[in-house]
Write an enzyme that holds these catalytic residues in place. Structure first.
Site, PDB file in Angstrom:
ATOM      1  N   GLY A 166     -43.850  53.705  22.119  1.00 47.15           N
ATOM      2  CA  GLY A 166     -43.240  53.336  20.804  1.00 47.15           C
ATOM      3  C   GLY A 166     -42.501  52.255  20.767  1.00 47.15           C
ATOM      4  O   GLY A 166     -42.296  51.561  21.974  1.00 47.15           O
ATOM      5  N   CYS A 167     -42.168  51.828  19.455  1.00 44.64           N
ATOM      6  CA  CYS A 167     -41.640  50.370  19.310  1.00 44.64           C
ATOM      7  C   CYS A 167     -40.326  50.325  19.975  1.00 44.64           C
ATOM      8  O   CYS A 167     -39.985  49.439  20.738  1.00 44.64           O
ATOM      9  CB  CYS A 167     -41.483  49.962  17.980  1.00 44.64           C
ATOM     10  SG  CYS A 167     -41.013  51.203  16.824  1.00 44.64           S
ATOM     11  N   TYR A 168     -39.340  51.299  19.547  1.00 43.63           N
ATOM     12  CA  TYR A 168     -38.012  51.230  20.191  1.00 43.63           C
ATOM     13  C   TYR A 168     -38.177  51.377  21.896  1.00 43.63           C
ATOM     14  O   TYR A 168     -37.504  50.673  22.596  1.00 43.63           O
ATOM     15  CB  TYR A 168     -37.250  52.596  19.728  1.00 43.63           C
ATOM     16  CG  TYR A 168     -36.842  52.311  18.430  1.00 43.63           C
ATOM     17  CD1 TYR A 168     -35.775  51.221  17.998  1.00 43.63           C
ATOM     18  CD2 TYR A 168     -36.978  53.179  17.304  1.00 43.63           C
ATOM     19  CE1 TYR A 168     -35.209  51.021  16.467  1.00 43.63           C
ATOM     20  CE2 TYR A 168     -36.369  53.156  15.927  1.00 43.63           C
ATOM     21  CZ  TYR A 168     -35.649  51.963  15.505  1.00 43.63           C
ATOM     22  OH  TYR A 168     -35.088  51.769  14.308  1.00 43.63           O
TER      23      TYR A 168
END
Lengths: 345, 345, 345, 345
Positions: free
Chosen positions: A148-150
């Protein structure tokens, strides 16, 4: 040329994969599928691709996808797990940009994503695609779970400290801020510009789906479960994540030693750029690139460290990292197709 | 009508004072000074005031200002301390929107603001103008130090917890984000839209001038010095501060009790709006208003609390709070001239 | 490798030249000058260039610049004309991204730019660097005047109609909108994000410096002087120009014929992309690229045509077009270093 | 107190009506309806209204609405015409903020809005609610058609010239730019911040629903049908319309006379602010207010006039103008509840 397929090419991670892949020297797009847009020329939906790509979206079709060497899933959560077993059986390697293979524990997956997992037997085989920490496993993987990005921004900032045993594992904080493209390209009131422009808020403070993913991965390098407080916020801009990470020192260490923890760990990493001690990375410096910029701070020389980590959520936080994984899996130079300079201003 | 003066009316806090004061039922603008713009009609510089205000900027002039009942300083740091002694001698009350009277310790002032204080004898007399915590002293004050924008958002969120003795004073964190108007209206490369638009960064992580102010005020309600990590960030938008505050519980307490700490403390406060437990305030909801919206979170029911606090930095963080202080000093209803509804969207 | 110099590398056109040139296959940066930043590592000022460029700014120095094959001026108006004669004498070719060589008439130059021209004898020699209309002359030129950003967008949209004799030359209108990066990177109040964010206005309606440049160039293809009303506006965003062009048909012509005027004229142009009739180009589709997207409209099938023309003001409107000119002058393939896909979203 | 109803209170014009009406001295909100949100506290959906409004949305109900003195429709096109006949029969006056009563010709309505009109007999009775041009009829009206946002900005700028017979009626151009809130608050991909932020485009150049409305109204003051080219554009910001209007002089007239055409026509208008000749209005100066700011230009002293007209699309372009109409209909002072100062910056 190596044949590549993309399932679900109409969202922001899809168009970003396309932007990057049309300039990739070693691969060829074989199929880009979309149920909703089947038959539409891709460049009609995304005019930035006019002149760069002469394909149309097709219905997802196992036969066509099976002719690919590698397939990216840029689909909503829950789609990749439907098709992946058949693709693997056909000898196709898979990189899922959604969450289907990120959590090792199918019960945790069901709890956070609210549907049962349909191929839990693949979870232990799937490799978590953060190349800077799992490069060798990625090279061999049949299925890569693109982070995921986070989680990408947070892990790249915290893992060096945790693996060096320098910080308390019980009081980690990730105060993270994301541009709106992280929410994807689907009709909603909440992401209208009238709703999120010129304003700022936290969301899902009680629990965000990226929390279990981050904790799972941080736990790999420590001897007891970390406790992380993760607070995501929505920025009134399109691209970029800035994670402000707080960790408490448990050992005496100089600023120079702290800085070296990062510079040495990432010395050979093409996409991790450690700024001088106490720098202030800006999201715009990595806009459009697969780079993470990091800086280490120690305000008032106390025991509370602050790590700043910025990425472009659509590149290092999604499509770029996926291509980095593909390069590793297929034996291409890792920077192939990813050598962009940040679009500043 | 009560006569009001504004020294330094050309910046963002100046024009915001004017926006609010032209609608105030009990006061009259007597003088608005600006060295640079003396002679210019105010409404020529700020066309939003056309038809609302028929005054021109004047040179700062002690005689004219001495005819005022109260004078606001909306000047750069270091100006108010030059004129305040003379104004007080003339019986004029003063509200400084800059930092000249915020720190009680002149050595600390000199350290952080890099010039010696010219009237240190007034520092102990000056009252810190956070009405929700110092209303009675403000009512009697000759000089009010209007709080900084970050300090307002941070204190309103942390003081209830600290005064209730619920949280560890040694590991406080304020991760704060501000719109660009907080930097004022002065020529600079760093605040060009080309530099700060569509991007996000932290700044002054090693030490921001608002840190000693916040610590000084938090220390009033605890028995040993707090340790606060304060990380300011710059948002790509104009108005609004969002402070994400982290504090560690040191007592057993239910969520209901936590929520009541806030709702009871602020029950009678017109400008503090405590959202339901685990709410997510947005800066736009308070845009243009003197309101602070707060919400309390306890992620995963752990001991790490998260308090979200939003204000409009130019209103509750500057001009609005100054007028609130004026209302208290002059005996007007506290909401006079401040009953705006947030401009949403 | 061909040696390239950049005089004035600290502004937005400078950093954009650097972004594009570090990826150019046939050239090498020999000198990047800046009086103000001499000695500073370029990548310290522009962190997007970290890892891509290991040079420092130097004082402008004729000797060093004379060793270059070609020098770009990314300086304020009035600088290039000081150094160009000496560089030409040293056999160096020059591309000026400012206005010094855009107007053929030195009196007009002095009127609009308010300083006398110091080398008027070069004006007739200098070639106006709009490659789609002057490619052959550019190839031979010693001095190329790189067009202004607005003039590029306006000319590419109007020239096909004018050269085909289809529209009235007396009632042309260019309603143009630009992102803020067009104003450059210099300290000013007027371009603060607090001033230009979340707002929109026209400016210089009475007369903008790009007006004489546009008229001069339009006049080349018609037999009597055009009359153009040019109204520039400032958009609350960073990159992009959208010109909405109005022209009145003076001949009977079908929509298909109209469309063909554009598609045929630009059939071989790599950087001009004519959308299908009645399309709506968006500035984001060309963000970061050297492309102009155009669309032709004829509302209500009347005689009033509307041409929509979008570019990235820093690329096709400045640095990208300069590199396109360089490619032509030096005999490189015209797309060398310029094959980017628009950064969308 | 006069009782007011709002049908469809959840959109942007709805919440803006609420923001303005809660501060109105002479009216009381009796009912705010929403099918989708019936039962929800209004302040839960719009937290800017917390403490200002203690009502919940209700199901639309003829009985409850019939108890109102006046009902606003802030609904999608096609809703008001369903309920209006019954409300009129019950003696309730109606202001429709949608388009149901704007076009006099039901065939034109059906052509542009694609559904048959259900009460065409009311079209001739309905009064077009542009108070500066139809104040007396509005005062008597049972049904007021509140003008569209673009039509308001365009008419206020063009009507003085047309009614003075100064300009050619055959070559009018309105190049109009609107913030995104004009598209309303409904789930859509096209208005996501990821789609419309940091970009700019024209849309519906072939024909926008506001075109027939503008033409109908302009035609009232001229003796032969006008021809208007209307090109709407979408601005990457939330509030504000800027219309750049082009008209060709057909008479000799001095700049002073031109300016007087506007200043005299609007001398007594509280909400029309004519800037000095050749001024540049900004949308931010009227943000949150019911004001239109206008400026007249004559570039290069030619015959092509340029009129700049700015409004806040949600106030003078929708809810504010609706309240202005209500004030006129109900005999309140026209500025009641509408005396805001623009929120600048």
């Amino acid at each position: 040329m190596t044949k590549i397929g993309i399932v679900g090419g109409t969202g922001y991670t899809g168009v970003e994969l396309l932007r990057l892949l049309v300039g990739h020297p070693h691969v060829q797009l074989h199929a880009v599928t979309s149920r909703a847009e089947a038959g539409t020329r891709i460049a009609d939906l995304y005019p930035n691709l006019r002149g760069h790509l002469d394909l149309s979206f097709t219905e997802p079709n196992l036969e066509q996808l099976s002719a690919c060497d590698l397939v990216f899933f840029a689909t909503p959560n829950g789609t990749a797990m439907q098709l992946t077993p058949d693709l693997l059986a056909a000898g196709v390697r898979v990189i899922d940009l959604a969450a289907d293979f990120r959590l090792q524990d199918p019960h945790s997956w069901q709890k956070w994503y609210e549907i049962p997992h349909t191929c839990p037997e693949l979870l232990s085989e799937a490799v978590y695609g953060l190349p800077e920490w799992h490069r060798e496993a990625i090279a061999q993987a049949r299925v890569v779970a693109n982070p995921g990005c986070y989680p990408t921004a947070v892990q790249l900032g915290l893992l060096p400290l945790l693996s060096a045993g320098l910080v308390d594992t019980d009081s980690l904080i990730a105060d993270a801020k994301s541009g709106v493209s992280g929410a994807g390209r689907k009709a909603s009131v909440g992401m209208l510009m009238g709703e999120v422009g010129e304003s700022f808020k936290a969301y899902n403070v009680h629990g965000h789906r990226h929390l279990p993913e981050i904790c799972q991965e941080l736990n790999r390098v420590v001897d007891r479960p970390v406790h992380l407080t993760f607070v995501p916020h929505l920025l009134p801009m399109i691209r970029g994540i800035h994670a402000t990470l707080y960790a408490t020192l448990v050992k005496e260490v100089s600023n120079e030693e702290l800085q070296e923890v990062f510079t040495q760990r990432y010395a050979d990493e093409a996409f991790i750029d450690v700024l001088p001690f106490a720098g202030h990375p800006e999201t715009r410096s990595v806009r459009g690139t697969n780079r993470c910029q990091l800086a280490v701070h120690r305000p008032q020389q106390g025991k509370q460290l602050v790590i700043l980590s910025v990425i472009d959520n659509l590149v290092k936080g999604a499509a770029g990292q996926a291509i980095q994984n593909m390069n590793i899996m297929l034996g291409f130079p890792e920077k192939s197709g990813l050598n962009h300079v940040g679009l500043l201003p």
